[in-house]
Enzyme design. Sequence first.
Site: not given
Ligand SMILES: *Cc1c(COP(=O)(O)O)cnc(C)c1O
Length: 402
Positions: A96, A118, A385
């Site tokens: 993010k 948010e 992610s």
């Molecule tokens: C917020 C988050 C997601 C989900 O958000 P996407 O917009 O679908 O990527 C996935 N993995 C992590 C580690 C997150 O913090």
Amino acid sequence: MEQQINGIALPNDEGFFGVYGGQFIPDDLKQAMDDINAAYQEIRQTEAFQTELKELFAHYVGRPSPLFHAKRLSEKLGGAQIYLKREDLNHTGAHKINHCLGEALLAKYMGKTKVIAETGAGQHGVALATACALVGIACEIHMGQVDIEKEHPNVVKMKILGAQLIAVTRGTATLKDAVDSAFEAYLKDPKNYIYAIGSVVGPHPFPMMVRDFQAIIGEEIKVQTQERFDALPDYVVACVGGGSNAMGAFTAFLNDAAVKLVGVEPAGLGLETMQHSATLTLGKPSHIHGMACYVLEDEQGQPLPVHSIASGLDYPGVGPQHSLLKDLGRVQYETATDQECLDAFMTLSRVEGIVPALESSHAVAWALREAPKLSPETKIVVNVSGRGDKDADYVAGKLGLH
Ligand SMILES: *Cc1c(COP(=O)(O)O)cnc(C)c1O
């Protein structure tokens, strides 16, 4: 160069990806979004903006994030080779930060006085509070009370970083309600405030803008796989909540037909239970939060309560570009249950010493399920992610490790 697939603009001038996306919002908000879009289109071309973002990606976030060959895991599964794109190693521990830096820089270049947003699991809030501290701009974060209780470490971090935290108690007191609350706050002064959406969702230009800032993930994967094995990967896999890490990983490969793209949604307690968040798998085309996209909703058109063990994935809508890519069949959308996700969390931790976020564990779960069926020449890139530190206590409690 604007992006296209099968001759369809991604998106067109009105912000549509096929029939999805657009701006389904009141006129005053539409004006505010059009102003953001105009500023974005102008600012993103400038050398100053590009140089500043590039420098921050390299020296603040720590990009490029590594591409790690998970040899022990691949051997254990006895099929495809698994490579992990390590977005968990970014500063703040998730993907993010990529779009938050973009959004905070844009706010600075536009002369805004406050960034409003948010947050679900608190990851977007922490990343945005971080970016705002760095850029030197006020930050107001709206978060559901349920998530506040579940994600204490992130709540404390946001406060330390100087963000103002607004607890949202309406409705189910989760992500969807936090979005509504944050939008209302933003509309009080859209001239001086900017809304920073946490995924590839909401009205145009956000699905496009957030994707553009995240596209660095796939661009790096492309270079790294060429360097490593002199070819494109066979699969790129990512979890899908709103869809930003997945769009980031997929964008560079959309027109490489040989690369299979897989998005993994949360099946929660099971697709038959109503306790899931599999929007593309079980939802239908509708509208939510200012955009047209797949939505999980009841007969009256109200968003259904959704569930996932990963609070960053429990959202009843999904990005408009994903909605189009599903209809085109360019991305295959699959699901993983809470239980599969927990198993994947523990397996990756114990076999590779990498503790993934519960969100990312959905993508890992798909790889654990599918890799054994594939040949050892097959190469799967899994986008990790984020890191699982925020989930460690919860998982330990669930598995009786305390
Ligand atoms: C917020 C988050 C997601 C989900 O958000 P996407 O917009 O679908 O990527 C996935 N993995 C992590 C580690 C997150 O913090």
